[in-house]
Scaffold this motif. Structure first.
Motif, mmCIF file in Angstrom:
data_model
loop_
_atom_site.group_PDB
_atom_site.id
_atom_site.type_symbol
_atom_site.label_atom_id
_atom_site.label_comp_id
_atom_site.label_asym_id
_atom_site.label_seq_id
_atom_site.Cartn_x
_atom_site.Cartn_y
_atom_site.Cartn_z
ATOM 1 N N PRO A 50 0.844 -1.198 0.000
ATOM 2 C CA PRO A 50 0.000 0.000 0.000
ATOM 3 C C PRO A 50 0.885 1.256 0.000
ATOM 4 O O PRO A 50 2.050 1.205 0.404
ATOM 5 C CB PRO A 50 -0.783 -0.110 1.316
ATOM 6 C CG PRO A 50 -0.624 -1.526 1.762
ATOM 7 C CD PRO A 50 0.692 -1.989 1.225
ATOM 8 N N SER A 51 0.341 2.356 -0.452
ATOM 9 C CA SER A 51 1.094 3.611 -0.400
ATOM 10 C C SER A 51 1.400 3.977 1.044
ATOM 11 O O SER A 51 0.643 3.638 1.960
ATOM 12 C CB SER A 51 0.298 4.735 -1.064
ATOM 13 O OG SER A 51 -0.933 4.932 -0.394
ATOM 14 N N GLN A 52 2.527 4.644 1.253
ATOM 15 C CA GLN A 52 2.974 5.089 2.569
ATOM 16 C C GLN A 52 3.248 3.930 3.529
ATOM 17 O O GLN A 52 3.185 4.087 4.749
ATOM 18 C CB GLN A 52 1.975 6.077 3.189
ATOM 19 C CG GLN A 52 1.772 7.332 2.344
ATOM 20 C CD GLN A 52 0.805 8.315 2.966
ATOM 21 O OE1 GLN A 52 -0.177 7.924 3.583
ATOM 22 N NE2 GLN A 52 1.088 9.594 2.810
ATOM 23 N N SER A 53 3.550 2.769 2.985
ATOM 24 C CA SER A 53 3.908 1.628 3.815
ATOM 25 C C SER A 53 5.223 1.887 4.543
ATOM 26 O O SER A 53 6.026 2.732 4.147
ATOM 27 C CB SER A 53 4.050 0.371 2.949
ATOM 28 O OG SER A 53 2.810 -0.067 2.466
ATOM 29 N N HIS A 54 5.436 1.137 5.611
ATOM 30 C CA HIS A 54 6.690 1.191 6.371
ATOM 31 C C HIS A 54 7.579 0.052 5.896
ATOM 32 O O HIS A 54 7.201 -1.122 5.979
ATOM 33 C CB HIS A 54 6.402 1.063 7.868
ATOM 34 C CG HIS A 54 7.594 1.357 8.724
ATOM 35 N ND1 HIS A 54 7.546 1.307 10.099
ATOM 36 C CD2 HIS A 54 8.877 1.718 8.413
ATOM 37 C CE1 HIS A 54 8.735 1.616 10.598
ATOM 38 N NE2 HIS A 54 9.559 1.855 9.598
ATOM 39 N N ILE A 55 8.751 0.391 5.370
ATOM 40 C CA ILE A 55 9.682 -0.590 4.795
ATOM 41 C C ILE A 55 10.934 -0.696 5.660
ATOM 42 O O ILE A 55 11.499 0.322 6.068
ATOM 43 C CB ILE A 55 10.087 -0.187 3.366
ATOM 44 C CG1 ILE A 55 8.864 -0.191 2.435
ATOM 45 C CG2 ILE A 55 11.174 -1.113 2.813
ATOM 46 C CD1 ILE A 55 9.148 0.380 1.053
ATOM 47 N N LEU A 56 11.366 -1.917 5.912
ATOM 48 C CA LEU A 56 12.664 -2.165 6.532
ATOM 49 C C LEU A 56 13.670 -2.462 5.437
ATOM 50 O O LEU A 56 13.516 -3.433 4.696
ATOM 51 C CB LEU A 56 12.596 -3.359 7.490
ATOM 52 C CG LEU A 56 13.938 -3.810 8.095
ATOM 53 C CD1 LEU A 56 14.517 -2.735 9.014
ATOM 54 C CD2 LEU A 56 13.780 -5.135 8.847
ATOM 55 N N ASP A 57 14.694 -1.617 5.303
ATOM 56 C CA ASP A 57 15.790 -1.879 4.375
ATOM 57 C C ASP A 57 16.840 -2.656 5.154
ATOM 58 O O ASP A 57 17.632 -2.085 5.906
ATOM 59 C CB ASP A 57 16.360 -0.569 3.824
ATOM 60 C CG ASP A 57 17.346 -0.781 2.680
ATOM 61 O OD1 ASP A 57 17.683 -1.947 2.383
ATOM 62 O OD2 ASP A 57 17.800 0.221 2.095
ATOM 63 N N ALA A 58 16.817 -3.966 4.996
ATOM 64 C CA ALA A 58 17.632 -4.870 5.804
ATOM 65 C C ALA A 58 18.973 -5.138 5.121
ATOM 66 O O ALA A 58 19.082 -6.000 4.252
ATOM 67 C CB ALA A 58 16.887 -6.175 6.035
ATOM 68 N N PHE A 111 6.533 -3.850 10.148
ATOM 69 C CA PHE A 111 6.771 -3.433 8.766
ATOM 70 C C PHE A 111 5.756 -4.037 7.791
ATOM 71 O O PHE A 111 5.347 -5.185 7.918
ATOM 72 C CB PHE A 111 8.191 -3.816 8.336
ATOM 73 C CG PHE A 111 9.247 -3.230 9.232
ATOM 74 C CD1 PHE A 111 9.587 -1.888 9.143
ATOM 75 C CD2 PHE A 111 9.887 -4.015 10.180
ATOM 76 C CE1 PHE A 111 10.541 -1.347 9.972
ATOM 77 C CE2 PHE A 111 10.843 -3.484 11.017
ATOM 78 C CZ PHE A 111 11.176 -2.137 10.924
ATOM 79 N N ASP A 112 5.401 -3.219 6.793
ATOM 80 C CA ASP A 112 4.561 -3.702 5.697
ATOM 81 C C ASP A 112 5.405 -4.401 4.637
ATOM 82 O O ASP A 112 4.903 -5.245 3.896
ATOM 83 C CB ASP A 112 3.827 -2.525 5.046
ATOM 84 C CG ASP A 112 2.991 -1.756 6.048
ATOM 85 O OD1 ASP A 112 1.991 -2.318 6.521
ATOM 86 O OD2 ASP A 112 3.351 -0.607 6.369
ATOM 87 N N GLY A 113 6.680 -4.029 4.559
ATOM 88 C CA GLY A 113 7.577 -4.632 3.588
ATOM 89 C C GLY A 113 8.995 -4.692 4.110
ATOM 90 O O GLY A 113 9.412 -3.840 4.906
ATOM 91 N N ILE A 114 9.719 -5.707 3.694
ATOM 92 C CA ILE A 114 11.149 -5.823 4.007
ATOM 93 C C ILE A 114 11.895 -5.968 2.702
ATOM 94 O O ILE A 114 11.567 -6.806 1.861
ATOM 95 C CB ILE A 114 11.446 -7.017 4.930
ATOM 96 C CG1 ILE A 114 10.808 -6.803 6.307
ATOM 97 C CG2 ILE A 114 12.962 -7.221 5.074
ATOM 98 C CD1 ILE A 114 11.021 -7.958 7.269
#
Length: 210
Positions: A50-58, A111-114
């Motif tokens: 979804p837009s404005q999701s919280h992503i972890l850049d691992a 997180f919504d995405g990793i």
């Protein structure tokens, strides 16, 4: 499962050597990767969020991907095991990155995405199940994770870094072991390296859903 002392020592050795590489070659690594065009990889990952999701850049490295996601309006938390890479990410994004190894991740349902681009490839096979458990625990239900590896089999030390290589069969075997937070395979595909002079190198890309 408790690892034997010998296995634990081998994991520590691989991690220490690899992190030291990035501490000593951070500037060169930044220069070689910061301008790589990964737009073809961003597209399927972001299409599932979804837009404005919280992503972890691992394993944020240069901060290239974190900056891209921020520019697209996403909330981003960036982590890396190398202090040199944490500094590069912080400078490039203007946001403070976290100095954190994969085995130190304690996030839960955040997180919504990793995004784990070319980072899990440094995790020894004997530690990958624990790392995947920590990452999937950090995802919200229905969250999406992208990861990539050098395409191949077995493990190797290359240029001062440890690499665990995977192909379609061996990586799906790893995914099938994730019982506590099962991962649904959405896409598994091969791509050529986008960096100049690397077109003979192939990568395994994976998109999964918790």
């Amino acid at each position: 499962m408790t690892l034997s002392k010998s296995k634990s020592n081998r994991i520590h050795e691989a991690e220490t050597m690899t992190i030291q590489y990035y501490e000593e070659h951070g500037e060169a690594f930044y220069d070689a990767t910061v301008h790589a065009d990964l737009s073809a990889l961003y597209k399927p990952f972001l299409a599932s969020l979804p837009s404005q999701s919280h992503i972890l850049d691992a394993g944020s490295g240069s901060g290239r991907d974190s900056r891209f996601f921020l520019d697209q309006g996403y909330e981003v938390t960036s982590i890396d095991a190398s202090k040199a890479m944490v500094e590069k990410t912080t400078v490039l994004t203007g946001r403070e990155a976290l100095h954190l190894r994969f085995d130190q991740i304690e996030f839960e349902n955040i997180f919504d995405g990793i995004w784990a681009c070319a980072s899990l490839l440094h995790v020894p096979p004997t530690a990958i199940d624990d790392v995947l458990y920590r990452l999937t625990r950090a995802l919200r239900e229905g969250g999406i994770m992208y990861c990539s590896f050098k395409y191949g089999e077995g493990t190797e030390y290359r240029g001062g870094r440890f690499f665990a290589n995977y192909n379609e069969r061996t990586w799906q075997e790893v995914l099938s072991r994730q019982k506590e937070n099962p991962l649904k395979l959405l896409q598994l595909w091969k791509t050529q390296d986008v960096r100049p002079g690397r077109d003979e190198e192939w990568w395994l890309n994976c998109l999964v859903e918790r």
